[in-house]
Motif scaffolding. Structure first.
Motif, PDB file in Angstrom:
ATOM      1  N   PRO A 155      71.664  61.034  32.420  1.00 30.02           N
ATOM      2  CA  PRO A 155      72.437  62.277  32.277  1.00 30.02           C
ATOM      3  C   PRO A 155      71.950  63.187  31.161  1.00 30.02           C
ATOM      4  CG  PRO A 155      73.685  60.380  31.485  1.00 30.02           C
ATOM      5  CD  PRO A 155      72.486  59.836  32.192  1.00 30.02           C
ATOM      6  N   PHE A 156      71.183  62.647  30.196  1.00 23.58           N
ATOM      7  CA  PHE A 156      70.747  63.458  29.076  1.00 23.58           C
ATOM      8  C   PHE A 156      69.260  63.813  29.132  1.00 23.58           C
ATOM      9  CE2 PHE A 156      74.671  61.503  27.639  1.00 23.58           C
ATOM     10  CZ  PHE A 156      75.353  62.628  27.153  1.00 23.58           C
ATOM     11  N   THR A 157      68.674  63.742  30.300  1.00 20.71           N
ATOM     12  CA  THR A 157      67.310  64.239  30.491  1.00 20.71           C
ATOM     13  C   THR A 157      67.285  65.744  30.208  1.00 20.71           C
ATOM     14  OG1 THR A 157      66.674  62.564  32.090  1.00 20.71           O
ATOM     15  CG2 THR A 157      65.528  64.664  32.245  1.00 20.71           C
ATOM     16  N   THR A 158      66.185  66.220  29.595  1.00 16.41           N
ATOM     17  CA  THR A 158      66.056  67.654  29.309  1.00 16.41           C
ATOM     18  C   THR A 158      64.857  68.296  30.003  1.00 16.41           C
ATOM     19  OG1 THR A 158      64.879  67.105  27.253  1.00 16.41           O
ATOM     20  CG2 THR A 158      67.249  67.540  27.099  1.00 16.41           C
ATOM     21  N   GLY A 159      63.983  67.512  30.603  1.00 16.64           N
ATOM     22  CA  GLY A 159      62.844  68.097  31.298  1.00 16.64           C
ATOM     23  C   GLY A 159      62.229  67.133  32.291  1.00 16.64           C
ATOM     24  N   ALA A 160      62.006  67.597  33.511  1.00 12.50           N
ATOM     25  CA  ALA A 160      61.444  66.740  34.552  1.00 12.50           C
ATOM     26  C   ALA A 160      60.299  67.452  35.255  1.00 12.50           C
ATOM     27  CB  ALA A 160      62.507  66.365  35.583  1.00 12.50           C
ATOM     28  N   VAL A 161      59.364  66.661  35.759  1.00  9.45           N
ATOM     29  CA  VAL A 161      58.252  67.167  36.560  1.00  9.45           C
ATOM     30  C   VAL A 161      58.277  66.442  37.892  1.00  9.45           C
ATOM     31  CG1 VAL A 161      55.748  67.380  36.766  1.00  9.45           C
ATOM     32  CG2 VAL A 161      56.841  67.687  34.539  1.00  9.45           C
ATOM     33  N   TRP A 162      58.297  67.202  38.985  1.00  7.69           N
ATOM     34  CA  TRP A 162      58.239  66.641  40.331  1.00  7.69           C
ATOM     35  C   TRP A 162      57.050  67.257  41.044  1.00  7.69           C
ATOM     36  CZ3 TRP A 162      63.543  69.232  40.414  1.00  7.69           C
ATOM     37  CH2 TRP A 162      64.452  68.492  39.645  1.00  7.69           C
ATOM     38  N   GLY A 163      56.266  66.440  41.729  1.00  5.22           N
ATOM     39  CA  GLY A 163      55.099  67.001  42.395  1.00  5.22           C
ATOM     40  C   GLY A 163      54.644  66.173  43.577  1.00  5.22           C
ATOM     41  N   LEU A 164      53.989  66.852  44.489  1.00  6.76           N
ATOM     42  CA  LEU A 164      53.415  66.202  45.667  1.00  6.76           C
ATOM     43  C   LEU A 164      51.980  66.690  45.803  1.00  6.76           C
ATOM     44  CD1 LEU A 164      54.027  64.286  48.002  1.00  6.76           C
ATOM     45  CD2 LEU A 164      54.798  66.245  49.338  1.00  6.76           C
ATOM     46  N   GLN A 165      51.046  65.757  45.695  1.00  6.09           N
ATOM     47  CA  GLN A 165      49.624  66.074  45.752  1.00  6.09           C
ATOM     48  C   GLN A 165      49.234  66.600  47.132  1.00  6.09           C
ATOM     49  OE1 GLN A 165      46.918  67.107  44.592  1.00  6.09           O
ATOM     50  NE2 GLN A 165      46.016  65.354  43.500  1.00  6.09           N
ATOM     51  N   THR A 166      48.199  67.419  47.176  1.00  6.98           N
ATOM     52  CA  THR A 166      47.664  67.948  48.424  1.00  6.98           C
ATOM     53  C   THR A 166      47.398  66.830  49.425  1.00  6.98           C
ATOM     54  OG1 THR A 166      46.559  69.694  47.173  1.00  6.98           O
ATOM     55  CG2 THR A 166      45.807  69.335  49.443  1.00  6.98           C
ATOM     56  N   GLY A 167      47.962  66.942  50.626  1.00  6.76           N
ATOM     57  CA  GLY A 167      47.726  65.948  51.661  1.00  6.76           C
ATOM     58  C   GLY A 167      48.443  64.640  51.466  1.00  6.76           C
ATOM     59  N   TRP A 168      49.317  64.538  50.466  1.00 10.07           N
ATOM     60  CA  TRP A 168      50.066  63.313  50.211  1.00 10.07           C
ATOM     61  C   TRP A 168      51.464  63.428  50.805  1.00 10.07           C
ATOM     62  CZ3 TRP A 168      49.288  59.235  46.165  1.00 10.07           C
ATOM     63  CH2 TRP A 168      47.930  59.100  45.837  1.00 10.07           C
ATOM     64  N   SER A 169      52.083  62.267  51.007  1.00  8.04           N
ATOM     65  CA  SER A 169      53.446  62.229  51.530  1.00  8.04           C
ATOM     66  C   SER A 169      54.410  61.760  50.450  1.00  8.04           C
ATOM     67  CB  SER A 169      53.534  61.273  52.722  1.00  8.04           C
ATOM     68  OG  SER A 169      53.357  59.929  52.292  1.00  8.04           O
ATOM     69  N   ALA A 170      55.684  62.069  50.651  1.00  4.77           N
ATOM     70  CA  ALA A 170      56.763  61.539  49.819  1.00  4.77           C
ATOM     71  C   ALA A 170      57.909  61.166  50.733  1.00  4.77           C
ATOM     72  CB  ALA A 170      57.216  62.570  48.789  1.00  4.77           C
ATOM     73  N   SER A 171      58.484  60.010  50.518  1.00  3.32           N
ATOM     74  CA  SER A 171      59.629  59.594  51.311  1.00  3.32           C
ATOM     75  C   SER A 171      60.824  60.474  51.004  1.00  3.32           C
ATOM     76  CB  SER A 171      59.977  58.133  51.008  1.00  3.32           C
ATOM     77  OG  SER A 171      61.189  57.766  51.638  1.00  3.32           O
ATOM     78  N   THR A 172      61.571  60.850  52.035  1.00  4.22           N
ATOM     79  CA  THR A 172      62.780  61.633  51.806  1.00  4.22           C
ATOM     80  C   THR A 172      63.944  60.751  51.382  1.00  4.22           C
ATOM     81  OG1 THR A 172      63.512  61.499  54.109  1.00  4.22           O
ATOM     82  CG2 THR A 172      62.059  63.331  53.519  1.00  4.22           C
ATOM     83  N   TYR A 173      63.750  59.438  51.403  1.00  3.50           N
ATOM     84  CA  TYR A 173      64.797  58.513  50.986  1.00  3.50           C
ATOM     85  C   TYR A 173      64.693  58.263  49.485  1.00  3.50           C
ATOM     86  CZ  TYR A 173      67.339  54.150  50.282  1.00  3.50           C
ATOM     87  OH  TYR A 173      68.185  53.190  49.807  1.00  3.50           O
TER      88      TYR A 173
END
Length: 495
Positions: A155-173
């Motif tokens: 709950p006290f996070t102040t900064g996040a990075v989310w990324g998906l590399q070119t041609g890579w997948s990420a689960s929606t779950y």
């Protein structure tokens, strides 16, 4: 593309890769920034009577001809979360309302399940963690991804990075998704990217919607969070992903030469307010039976710009190690060390590993902020359990020691290395009576939970002014049925 994948099942992703292979060495074919895909047309889920059903439908998003990168920040605990998409390294404002916390892209998917009679059995939105389980989907994609392996729920996070590399997948779950209540039976599922994201990423209709059959069967799900394991299940033949982390190795020998604290970057340990608090009772049949405890979670994180690196070297014939802190220059070269105390073997159930002493101290203070109870928790195994702010300078998006297995060693260890990397926090959930506050004989009223990092000053930091955090709590009720009120911290309501 959606039709081809749904019709061909697992062959769909192979076809996707083959199309990309034929384009290798030539101009990349036109692709949407994100596409919704699945290797299956049918999934089987377990209906657990107590915990519900994990809605893992084995769907993925795949990045097109460029990476997708989003950074979310909070100026302080009084401020809302602000997200920006980074396009070719430059920040671009995102529509308001899409990101409101640090769990990922809010309400990315809309999932509808209808039963055999055509009646709607489930109608929910799901967030998307771009850092979710995934991999390369075509041969022209980069071999590695720079982005973190998970999203964050502190709950006290102040900064996040989310990324998906070119041609890579990420689960929606996401492992943080709450189970849903579904009756045993057969369903039709429709999974759609919500309009705000279809517009943002310019996803065509035939690559933003999937349909599939869902079989819900009785039985406990061995991967349910209530059984202590997260994240396996669902598609036929799909296996749980093994941990990527590997044990960290200490230096081969104790450091030599004169100890020194050279100039240069140092770690910066920051305590955040306690959270996850509750009133617990001692277990029957134990010395704690009949007593009441205030349990809590506590996080200390490293704002950098240098990692906290500790090696422990065992003393001959003793369950004790001498601990050394190492220092590095701007290029990451080791340039000095100091002896910073000891590591001790903790044989108690739930521990059974090596702890660094004096990493943090937890105290319960009265209204005048004088200590009335001190937690018995005084030694810690350091691990990068939480993403606290991956936007700070030198933040490591891929910390190696993300669980106790990778850092704490066993009883036969001659040495261990414990690291708290830049941008990551180490969270302890105080669930055992010996690691919480005994409030049985305390009067009702206002108190403060104090979390203090580096209490004895044995660790060398660049800044020690942010080592202490207080969280107000209010005790009420009667003995045997105490109540707990935890006021918000700014806009953060995490009791």
């Amino acid at each position: 593309m959606r039709t081809a994948i749904a019709a061909a099942g697992a062959a769909g992703l192979v076809a996707l890769a083959a199309t990309s292979a034929s384009a290798a060495g030539s101009a990349a074919p036109a692709r949407p920034a994100l596409a919704l895909v699945s290797p299956v047309t049918e999934v089987t889920l377990n209906a657990d009577e107590e915990f519900g059903t994990d809605l893992n439908l084995s769907t993925y998003v795949v990045a097109g001809n460029a990476p997708i990168e989003v950074r979310a920040t909070r100026a302080d605990f009084n401020s809302p979360v602000v997200a920006k998409q980074y396009v070719k390294g430059k920040p671009v404002a995102m529509p308001k309302g899409l990101v409101t916390d640090f769990s990922g892209l809010g309400k990315f998917l809309h999932v509808t399940l209808t039963d055999a009679q055509g009646k709607t059995a489930l109608d929910v939105d799901q967030s998307l963690c771009l850092n979710g389980d995934g991999s390369r989907t075509r041969p022209d994609a980069p071999a590695t991804s720079p982005y973190p392996d998970y999203c964050n729920s502190n709950p006290f996070t102040t900064g996040a990075v989310w990324g998906l590399q070119t041609g890579w997948s990420a689960s929606t779950y996401s492992y943080d998704q709450k189970p849903v209540k579904l009756a045993v039976g057969k369903y039709k599922a429709k999974i759609t990217v919500n309009k705000a994201y279809r517009d943002l990423f310019k996803i065509p209709a035939n690559q933003s919607t999937l349909t599939m059959n869902v079989n819900v069967v009785p039985g406990e799900d061995p991967c349910d969070p209530g059984h202590g394991v997260r994240g396996c299940l669902a598609a036929k033949g799909q296996k749980a992903q093994a941990s990527k982390a590997q044990p960290l190795k200490a230096n081969a020998a104790r450091p030599t030469g004169k100890p020194s604290t050279p100039k240069g970057p140092k770690p910066d340990l920051i305590s955040v307010p306690a959270w996850g608090m509750a009133i617990d009772k001692g277990e029957e049949g134990t010395p704690e039976a009949g007593r009441e405890y205030l349990s809590f979670g506590a996080t200390v994180w490293n704002a950098g710009p240098s990692p906290l690196v500790l090696d422990g070297f065992r003393r001959q014939g003793a369950d004790l190690m001498d601990a050394f802190q190492y220092f590095y220059d701007d290029k990451g070269k080791e340039i000095g060390y100091q002896n910073t105390g000891t590591m001790e073997w903790d044989p108690r159930e739930g521990h059974v590993h090596w702890h660094f002493t004096d990493f943090a101290r937890y105290s319960l203070l009265n209204a005048k902020q004088s200590e009335v109870v001190r937690s018995q928790k005084e030694a810690f195994c350091l691990a990068a359990t939480d993403m606290m702010d991956y936007t700070v300078k030198n933040a490591n998006w891929h910390p190696m020691n993300t669980d106790l297995h990778t850092a704490c060693g066993d009883h036969t260890s001659l040495s261990v290395r414990e690291v708290l990397d830049v941008g990551s926090g180490d969270t302890y959930n105080q669930t055992k009576p010996g690691q919480s506050f005994d409030i049985t004989d305390l009067p009702n009223g206002e108190y403060f939970v104090e979390v203090k990092a580096n209490p004895e000053g044995k660790l060398i930091e660049g800044n020690t002014k942010n080592n202490t955090a207080l969280r107000k709590v209010i005790l009420g009720g009667v003995k045997g049925a105490r109540t707990l009120t935890v006021p918000k911290v700014g806009v953060i309501d995490a009791p």
